[in-house]
Design a protein around this motif. Structure first.
Motif, PDB file in Angstrom:
ATOM      1  N   LEU A   3       0.823  -1.217   0.000  1.00 37.26           N
ATOM      2  CA  LEU A   3       0.000   0.000   0.000  1.00 37.26           C
ATOM      3  C   LEU A   3       0.854   1.262   0.000  1.00 37.26           C
ATOM      4  CD1 LEU A   3      -2.895  -1.006   2.427  1.00 37.26           C
ATOM      5  CD2 LEU A   3      -2.995  -0.763  -0.059  1.00 37.26           C
ATOM      6  N   ARG A   4       1.961   1.236   0.725  1.00 42.71           N
ATOM      7  CA  ARG A   4       2.845   2.409   0.735  1.00 42.71           C
ATOM      8  C   ARG A   4       3.400   2.682  -0.658  1.00 42.71           C
ATOM      9  NH1 ARG A   4       4.443   0.209   5.768  1.00 42.71           N
ATOM     10  NH2 ARG A   4       6.273  -0.801   4.835  1.00 42.71           N
ATOM     11  N   LEU A   5       3.834   1.625  -1.358  1.00 41.47           N
ATOM     12  CA  LEU A   5       4.386   1.818  -2.698  1.00 41.47           C
ATOM     13  C   LEU A   5       3.310   2.207  -3.706  1.00 41.47           C
ATOM     14  CD1 LEU A   5       6.988  -1.089  -2.969  1.00 41.47           C
ATOM     15  CD2 LEU A   5       7.454   1.351  -2.703  1.00 41.47           C
ATOM     16  N   VAL A   6       2.148   1.615  -3.592  1.00 38.45           N
ATOM     17  CA  VAL A   6       1.042   1.971  -4.492  1.00 38.45           C
ATOM     18  C   VAL A   6       0.677   3.445  -4.328  1.00 38.45           C
ATOM     19  CG1 VAL A   6      -1.429   1.621  -4.885  1.00 38.45           C
ATOM     20  CG2 VAL A   6       0.101  -0.347  -4.754  1.00 38.45           C
ATOM     21  N   GLU A   7       0.676   3.905  -3.095  1.00 38.11           N
ATOM     22  CA  GLU A   7       0.382   5.315  -2.831  1.00 38.11           C
ATOM     23  C   GLU A   7       1.479   6.203  -3.420  1.00 38.11           C
ATOM     24  OE1 GLU A   7      -1.659   8.612  -1.439  1.00 38.11           O
ATOM     25  OE2 GLU A   7      -2.312   6.518  -1.348  1.00 38.11           O
ATOM     26  N   ARG A   8       2.714   5.818  -3.198  1.00 37.37           N
ATOM     27  CA  ARG A   8       3.848   6.633  -3.664  1.00 37.37           C
ATOM     28  C   ARG A   8       3.877   6.737  -5.192  1.00 37.37           C
ATOM     29  NH1 ARG A   8      10.149   4.817  -2.929  1.00 37.37           N
ATOM     30  NH2 ARG A   8      11.010   6.147  -4.575  1.00 37.37           N
ATOM     31  N   PHE A   9       3.597   5.618  -5.874  1.00 34.18           N
ATOM     32  CA  PHE A   9       3.688   5.610  -7.340  1.00 34.18           C
ATOM     33  C   PHE A   9       2.329   5.813  -8.020  1.00 34.18           C
ATOM     34  CE2 PHE A   9       7.593   3.453  -6.083  1.00 34.18           C
ATOM     35  CZ  PHE A   9       8.525   4.004  -6.948  1.00 34.18           C
ATOM     36  N   GLU A  10       1.304   6.069  -7.224  1.00 36.57           N
ATOM     37  CA  GLU A  10      -0.046   6.357  -7.729  1.00 36.57           C
ATOM     38  C   GLU A  10      -0.537   5.238  -8.654  1.00 36.57           C
ATOM     39  OE1 GLU A  10       0.203  10.242  -9.483  1.00 36.57           O
ATOM     40  OE2 GLU A  10       0.280  11.229  -7.518  1.00 36.57           O
ATOM     41  N   LEU A  11      -0.530   4.023  -8.110  1.00 39.22           N
ATOM     42  CA  LEU A  11      -0.891   2.836  -8.891  1.00 39.22           C
ATOM     43  C   LEU A  11      -2.182   2.194  -8.396  1.00 39.22           C
ATOM     44  CD1 LEU A  11       2.664   1.202  -9.117  1.00 39.22           C
ATOM     45  CD2 LEU A  11       1.473   2.464 -10.905  1.00 39.22           C
ATOM     46  N   HIS A  12      -3.061   2.984  -7.818  1.00 40.85           N
ATOM     47  CA  HIS A  12      -4.249   2.444  -7.163  1.00 40.85           C
ATOM     48  C   HIS A  12      -5.111   1.596  -8.085  1.00 40.85           C
ATOM     49  CE1 HIS A  12      -2.940   6.069  -5.010  1.00 40.85           C
ATOM     50  NE2 HIS A  12      -3.348   5.449  -3.915  1.00 40.85           N
ATOM     51  N   ASN A  13      -5.169   1.934  -9.358  1.00 40.91           N
ATOM     52  CA  ASN A  13      -6.007   1.201 -10.302  1.00 40.91           C
ATOM     53  C   ASN A  13      -5.209   0.212 -11.146  1.00 40.91           C
ATOM     54  OD1 ASN A  13      -8.350   2.697  -9.553  1.00 40.91           O
ATOM     55  ND2 ASN A  13      -7.631   4.390 -10.827  1.00 40.91           N
ATOM     56  N   LYS A  14      -3.961  -0.042 -10.735  1.00 42.25           N
ATOM     57  CA  LYS A  14      -3.093  -0.872 -11.567  1.00 42.25           C
ATOM     58  C   LYS A  14      -2.544  -2.095 -10.846  1.00 42.25           C
ATOM     59  CE  LYS A  14      -1.586   2.887 -14.613  1.00 42.25           C
ATOM     60  NZ  LYS A  14      -0.428   3.565 -15.243  1.00 42.25           N
ATOM     61  N   VAL A  15      -3.058  -2.387  -9.665  1.00 46.17           N
ATOM     62  CA  VAL A  15      -2.502  -3.480  -8.863  1.00 46.17           C
ATOM     63  C   VAL A  15      -3.618  -4.365  -8.332  1.00 46.17           C
ATOM     64  CG1 VAL A  15      -1.365  -4.021  -6.661  1.00 46.17           C
ATOM     65  CG2 VAL A  15      -0.378  -2.294  -8.183  1.00 46.17           C
ATOM     66  N   THR A  16      -3.431  -5.670  -8.456  1.00 49.65           N
ATOM     67  CA  THR A  16      -4.240  -6.656  -7.744  1.00 49.65           C
ATOM     68  C   THR A  16      -3.307  -7.510  -6.912  1.00 49.65           C
ATOM     69  OG1 THR A  16      -5.946  -6.749  -9.469  1.00 49.65           O
ATOM     70  CG2 THR A  16      -5.828  -8.607  -7.966  1.00 49.65           C
ATOM     71  N   ILE A  17      -3.610  -7.662  -5.640  1.00 51.07           N
ATOM     72  CA  ILE A  17      -2.823  -8.521  -4.758  1.00 51.07           C
ATOM     73  C   ILE A  17      -3.395  -9.929  -4.849  1.00 51.07           C
ATOM     74  CG2 ILE A  17      -2.117  -8.985  -2.393  1.00 51.07           C
ATOM     75  CD1 ILE A  17      -2.500  -6.011  -1.794  1.00 51.07           C
ATOM     76  N   THR A  18      -2.564 -10.893  -5.253  1.00 52.94           N
ATOM     77  CA  THR A  18      -3.023 -12.270  -5.356  1.00 52.94           C
ATOM     78  C   THR A  18      -2.227 -13.161  -4.417  1.00 52.94           C
ATOM     79  OG1 THR A  18      -1.514 -12.988  -7.119  1.00 52.94           O
ATOM     80  CG2 THR A  18      -3.529 -11.840  -7.802  1.00 52.94           C
ATOM     81  N   SER A  19      -2.840 -14.277  -4.040  1.00 49.36           N
ATOM     82  CA  SER A  19      -2.157 -15.220  -3.159  1.00 49.36           C
ATOM     83  C   SER A  19      -2.949 -16.515  -3.088  1.00 49.36           C
ATOM     84  CB  SER A  19      -1.999 -14.637  -1.749  1.00 49.36           C
ATOM     85  OG  SER A  19      -1.213 -15.494  -0.939  1.00 49.36           O
ATOM     86  N   SER A  20      -2.243 -17.596  -2.801  1.00 50.62           N
ATOM     87  CA  SER A  20      -2.915 -18.855  -2.481  1.00 50.62           C
ATOM     88  C   SER A  20      -3.195 -18.951  -0.988  1.00 50.62           C
ATOM     89  CB  SER A  20      -2.055 -20.047  -2.921  1.00 50.62           C
ATOM     90  OG  SER A  20      -0.805 -20.022  -2.252  1.00 50.62           O
ATOM     91  N   SER A  21      -2.674 -18.006  -0.219  1.00 50.79           N
ATOM     92  CA  SER A  21      -2.841 -18.012   1.238  1.00 50.79           C
ATOM     93  C   SER A  21      -4.199 -17.455   1.638  1.00 50.79           C
ATOM     94  CB  SER A  21      -1.734 -17.184   1.905  1.00 50.79           C
ATOM     95  OG  SER A  21      -2.046 -16.956   3.266  1.00 50.79           O
ATOM     96  N   ARG A  22      -5.031 -18.317   2.181  1.00 46.34           N
ATOM     97  CA  ARG A  22      -6.329 -17.854   2.682  1.00 46.34           C
ATOM     98  C   ARG A  22      -6.137 -16.893   3.855  1.00 46.34           C
ATOM     99  NH1 ARG A  22      -6.660 -21.613  -1.433  1.00 46.34           N
ATOM    100  NH2 ARG A  22      -8.785 -22.391  -1.712  1.00 46.34           N
ATOM    101  N   ILE A  23      -5.077 -17.089   4.616  1.00 43.07           N
ATOM    102  CA  ILE A  23      -4.817 -16.199   5.753  1.00 43.07           C
ATOM    103  C   ILE A  23      -4.589 -14.787   5.254  1.00 43.07           C
ATOM    104  CG2 ILE A  23      -3.189 -15.675   7.614  1.00 43.07           C
ATOM    105  CD1 ILE A  23      -2.732 -18.689   7.901  1.00 43.07           C
ATOM    106  N   LEU A  24      -3.763 -14.646   4.210  1.00 45.50           N
ATOM    107  CA  LEU A  24      -3.495 -13.315   3.670  1.00 45.50           C
ATOM    108  C   LEU A  24      -4.757 -12.693   3.073  1.00 45.50           C
ATOM    109  CD1 LEU A  24      -0.543 -11.797   2.015  1.00 45.50           C
ATOM    110  CD2 LEU A  24      -2.616 -11.813   0.637  1.00 45.50           C
ATOM    111  N   LEU A  25      -5.511 -13.478   2.316  1.00 46.97           N
ATOM    112  CA  LEU A  25      -6.725 -12.926   1.694  1.00 46.97           C
ATOM    113  C   LEU A  25      -7.759 -12.543   2.751  1.00 46.97           C
ATOM    114  CD1 LEU A  25      -7.015 -15.379  -1.326  1.00 46.97           C
ATOM    115  CD2 LEU A  25      -6.232 -13.001  -1.382  1.00 46.97           C
ATOM    116  N   ARG A  26      -7.852 -13.336   3.801  1.00 43.32           N
ATOM    117  CA  ARG A  26      -8.778 -12.987   4.883  1.00 43.32           C
ATOM    118  C   ARG A  26      -8.336 -11.705   5.568  1.00 43.32           C
ATOM    119  NH1 ARG A  26      -8.150 -17.144   7.831  1.00 43.32           N
ATOM    120  NH2 ARG A  26      -9.857 -18.392   6.972  1.00 43.32           N
ATOM    121  N   TYR A  27      -7.025 -11.584   5.795  1.00 43.35           N
ATOM    122  CA  TYR A  27      -6.526 -10.352   6.420  1.00 43.35           C
ATOM    123  C   TYR A  27      -6.821  -9.143   5.536  1.00 43.35           C
ATOM    124  CZ  TYR A  27      -3.592  -6.690   8.218  1.00 43.35           C
ATOM    125  OH  TYR A  27      -3.177  -5.474   8.697  1.00 43.35           O
TER     126      TYR A  27
END
Length: 242
Positions: free
Chosen positions: A125-149
Motif C-alpha cells: 500500500l505504501r508503494l502503491v500510494e507513492r507511485f499512484e498505482l491504485h487502479n493498476k494493482v491486484t494482490i493475489t495469493s494462495s494463502s487464505r490467511i493473507l486474503l482474509r486479512y
C-alpha cells in the motif's frame, strides 16, 4: 481476446523476475505482468518466486534472512545461465521506478502468516500510494490467511485467489474472501467453472500457458486473461489486447 500477462516478466525469454525480463515483456507489447513477492529481513518487498536463493542465484540461504541491500546485489540468472549479462534481483520499488509503462500488476504474495500478511500488505500500500498505482494493482495469493486479512482489514486494493490444485471450490473460496480475481492453474479451467466464476463477477486469469494451441483453446473458451512465459508469442497469436 483475453488480456496477456507476462509471467515473471517474460520467463522463457529472460531471467525470471528481473528487470530485463520485465523489459522483454514490454518490448513484446505486453503491458501487464504477474510477479512474486517475498519480504526481506528488513521488510522490503523483493521480487522473487522462491523463499530460497538457490534456484535463481545458485547461492544458499533464504530471502527472509537477508536485507534488501544484499539481495538486490545478487545475480539472478542462474536458472538461465546463457543470459549474457548479470541480472540483479529487484525490489518492487525498483520495478515500479524502472518500468512505469505497465498498465497492471498481479502481485502474488508468497508468504502467508498473519503477521507477514500485515507487513506485506502495508508495504504494498505504501508503494502503491507513492507511485499512484491504485487502479493498476491486484494482490493475489494462495494463502487464505493473507486474503482474509486483506478483506477484514479493509485493504483498498482488489485481491485474487491463486488456485493450483482445486481441492476446494475455488469460486466459493474467492467470493468468501472478497476477491475480484480468480487465478487458476489452466488444468482446472473447465467451461463450467469459468462460466460460474464469471457469472459471480470474477476475472478469471489462467497460468502458465505457453503452448499456442492451448492458448487458442483457452481464448476461445473465454478466459479473461492468460499468464504466459512467452509474451512475444502470445502477442503474435492473440494480438495485443491491452
Amino acid at each position: 481476446m483475453p488480456l496477456i500477462y507476462g509471467h515473471r516478466g517474460a520467463r522463457a525469454e529472460a531471467p525470471e523476475n528481473t528487470l530485463p525480463s520485465f523489459r522483454k515483456a514490454l518490448e513484446a507489447g505486453v503491458t501487464r505482468v504477474e510477479l512474486d513477492l517475498h519480504l526481506s529481513a528488513d521488510q522490503q518487498l523483493i521480487v522473487i518466486h522462491d523463499p530460497t536463493l538457490r534456484r535463481t542465484t545458485g547461492l544458499g540461504g533464504k530471502v527472509a534472512q537477508h536485507p534488501a541491500t544484499h539481495l538486490t546485489r545478487l545475480d539472478a540468472r542462474h536458472a538461465l545461465p546463457d543470459w549474457p549479462e548479470p541480472c540483479l534481483i529487484p525490489s518492487l520499488e525498483q520495478l515500479f521506478e524502472s518500468c512505469p509503462e505497465f498498465e497492471h500488476y498481479q502481485l502474488e504474495v508468497k508468504s502467508g502468516s498473519q503477521s507477514q500478511s500485515r507487513l506485506v500488505i502495508d508495504a504494498i500500500l505504501r508503494l502503491v500510494e507513492r507511485f499512484e498505482l491504485h487502479n493498476k494493482v491486484t494482490i493475489t495469493s494462495s494463502s487464505r490467511i493473507l486474503l482474509r486479512y486483506a478483506h477484514d482489514s479493509g485493504c483498498p486494493l482488489p485481491t485474487g485467489l491463486v488456485e493450483e490444485y482445486g481441492l476446494l471450490d475455488p469460486v466459493k473460496s474467492a467470493l468468501r474472501y472478497g476477491c475480484q480475481m480468480l487465478v487458476l492453474n489452466w488444468t482446472l479451467c473447465s467451461p463450467a467453472l469459468l462460466a460460474r466464476a464469471q457469472a459471480s463477477g470474477l476475472h478469471v486469469s489462467v497460468w502458465t500457458v505457453n503452448d499456442l494451441d492451448l492458448m487458442q483453446r483457452l481464448a476461445q473458451m473465454g478466459v479473461d486473461s492468460i499468464i504466459t512465459d512467452v509474451p512475444s508469442q502470445a502477442v503474435r497469436l492473440l494480438g495485443n489486447s491491452g
